[in-house]
Design a protein around this motif. Structure first.
Motif: not given
Length: 244
Positions: A158-173
């Motif tokens: 489940e912790a992967s969701k937070a990591t993916l969320g951070r990646l999705a929120g990268s500058p430029g999307g």
């Protein structure tokens, strides 16, 4: 039982729109970061004389490595397009590839009859399967292992969701490889942490070893470091009570 058409179409469209370039899929890490260390964790428990089946093989990167560790390696995937990728990439013909849904109990039974008991490698399949398909996927592992095989199962936590969320929120999307996952309606890290071991035990498998890990991805953070997703691995075999 069969997978939903939504799920099947999602994977078929994803692989049809993915090029043959190595690392084009976000999870298509080099085997030195995936199947190689995973094989070392499996090795103390597995009979190396048995064949190995790579469930959810995708474009076959890990399957081709597994062919160097076992006498016969077969990659299985739901998507015909993925299987076609895998066959094109296997220019040396070291492995076999087959289209098969892991929820197809008859197809899995026939594969076990063909191969006999086998070792199984399954990387990140349960976590993104539809909820109603997760037990049949675990049942497929148990069926292929039989009495003598062992399986290495690794799933995102489940912790992967937070990591993916951070990646999705990268500058430029979201970076391009992650954006394609979302665009095709795929749902990473969708299973609860407790669900995976509970499923494995419920279908007659015994957890012989387990531990935390991280699954290397082919995307990078802004600082150039590799994206890694929190995961947990399990080595499983048939429950001794099942064997009598």
């Amino acid at each position: 039982m069969s997978v939903s058409e939504r799920y099947r179409r999602a994977w078929e469209s994803y692989w049809k729109e993915t090029s043959d370039a190595a690392g084009e899929a976000i999870w298509d890490a080099d085997p030195s970061l995936s199947a190689a260390p995973h094989s070392e964790l499996l090795a103390p428990y597995a009979d190396p004389a048995l064949p190995v089946v790579d469930l959810g093989c995708g474009n076959g990167t890990q399957t081709r490595y597994l062919a160097s560790r076992f006498p016969r390696a077969m990659g299985v995937d739901l998507s015909w397009a993925a299987v076609e990728h895998a066959r094109r990439a296997d220019t040396a013909g070291v492995a076999e590839f087959r289209q098969l849904s892991l929820t197809d109990r008859e197809g899995i039974r026939e594969l076990h009859e063909e191969l006999g008991d086998a070792n199984v490698y399954m990387r990140a399949v349960i976590h993104q399967s539809d909820a109603e398909d997760r037990r049949p996927v675990a049942e497929a592992v148990a069926a292929l292992v039989g009495e003598r095989g062992r399986a290495f199962v690794v799933e995102l936590t489940e912790a992967s969701k937070a990591t993916l969320g951070r990646l999705a929120g990268s500058p430029g999307g979201p970076p391009a490889k992650l954006r394609r996952v979302f665009d095709h309606g795929l749902r990473p890290a969708d299973a609860a942490d407790a669900e995976v071991p509970e499923l494995l035990v419920a279908v007659g498998l015994e957890i012989l070893a387990e531990g935390p890990t991280a699954l290397a991805q082919t995307e990078q953070w802004a600082d150039g470091s590799r994206v890694e997703l929190p995961a947990r691995w399990f080595v499983v075999g048939p429950q001794r009570s099942v064997l009598g």
